[in-house]
Design a protein around this motif. Structure first.
Motif, mmCIF file in Angstrom:
data_model
loop_
_atom_site.group_PDB
_atom_site.id
_atom_site.type_symbol
_atom_site.label_atom_id
_atom_site.label_comp_id
_atom_site.label_asym_id
_atom_site.label_seq_id
_atom_site.Cartn_x
_atom_site.Cartn_y
_atom_site.Cartn_z
ATOM 1 N N UNK A 171 0.852 -1.188 0.000
ATOM 2 C CA UNK A 171 0.000 0.000 0.000
ATOM 3 C C UNK A 171 0.891 1.243 0.000
ATOM 4 N N UNK A 172 0.705 2.102 -0.983
ATOM 5 C CA UNK A 172 1.519 3.315 -1.073
ATOM 6 C C UNK A 172 1.296 4.244 0.118
ATOM 7 N N UNK A 222 -2.008 2.233 -4.962
ATOM 8 C CA UNK A 222 -2.198 3.530 -4.288
ATOM 9 C C UNK A 222 -2.798 3.412 -2.887
ATOM 10 N N UNK A 223 -3.822 2.573 -2.738
ATOM 11 C CA UNK A 223 -4.547 2.457 -1.464
ATOM 12 C C UNK A 223 -4.826 0.982 -1.185
ATOM 13 N N UNK A 224 -4.283 0.468 -0.101
ATOM 14 C CA UNK A 224 -4.430 -0.953 0.219
ATOM 15 C C UNK A 224 -5.864 -1.402 0.389
ATOM 16 N N UNK A 225 -6.662 -0.630 1.117
ATOM 17 C CA UNK A 225 -8.044 -1.056 1.343
ATOM 18 C C UNK A 225 -8.846 -1.056 0.047
ATOM 19 N N UNK A 226 -8.524 -0.145 -0.854
ATOM 20 C CA UNK A 226 -9.188 -0.134 -2.151
ATOM 21 C C UNK A 226 -8.787 -1.366 -2.965
ATOM 22 N N UNK A 227 -7.536 -1.775 -2.858
ATOM 23 C CA UNK A 227 -7.085 -3.014 -3.520
ATOM 24 C C UNK A 227 -7.879 -4.209 -3.007
ATOM 25 N N UNK A 228 -8.100 -4.252 -1.706
ATOM 26 C CA UNK A 228 -8.898 -5.346 -1.131
ATOM 27 C C UNK A 228 -10.328 -5.327 -1.665
ATOM 28 N N UNK A 229 -10.912 -4.164 -1.726
ATOM 29 C CA UNK A 229 -12.282 -4.032 -2.248
ATOM 30 C C UNK A 229 -12.333 -4.486 -3.702
ATOM 31 N N UNK A 230 -11.386 -4.004 -4.496
ATOM 32 C CA UNK A 230 -11.376 -4.359 -5.918
ATOM 33 C C UNK A 230 -11.174 -5.849 -6.129
ATOM 34 N N UNK A 231 -10.238 -6.425 -5.408
ATOM 35 C CA UNK A 231 -9.972 -7.862 -5.564
ATOM 36 C C UNK A 231 -11.182 -8.689 -5.143
#
Length: 116
Positions: free
Chosen positions: A75-76, A97-106
């Motif tokens: 996470x950046x 860019x954003x770890x929690x957004x990566x989790x949501x997207x995945x």
């Protein structure tokens, strides 16, 4: 062929050994060609991605898992919070860019979420 997708989430340095063992155990049980596996680190866990950290068995485990196709992501926002620059990371680490957004997207892409 259906590809299974898994994202492992880590945010505590103390959990790295457990997480890496979970990933290694999964790899032993599956046909890696049928899986996409990502490890996302945020919060303090990103510190282990820094080449400035003491090299230990966790780093060796990460390299071996990466050679087997496991993706490692940082996470950046967490990197900035801990003053870790891209140049300080191991070369196999990707940045989102954003770890929690990566989790949501995945998860919206059908990834199973695992957090030890």
């Amino acid at each position: 062929m259906t590809v299974q997708k898994v994202i492992f989430h880590i945010d505590e340095i103390s959990k790295w050994k457990l997480l890496l063992k979970n990933v290694a155990n999964l790899l032993q049980a599956i046909d890696i060609e049928k899986y996409n596996i990502e490890v996302l680190a945020n919060s303090e866990a990103v510190k282990l991605y820094s080449v400035n950290e003491e090299l230990d068995e966790n780093i060796d485990s990460m390299k071996k898992l990466n050679n087997k196709g496991v993706s490692f992501v940082a996470c950046n926002n967490a990197l900035m919070a801990y003053h870790i620059k891209k140049d300080d990371l191991f070369d196999f680490i990707n940045i989102v860019p954003v770890g929690v957004l990566e989790l949501i997207n995945k998860q919206s892409e059908g990834y199973a979420y695992i957090k030890p």
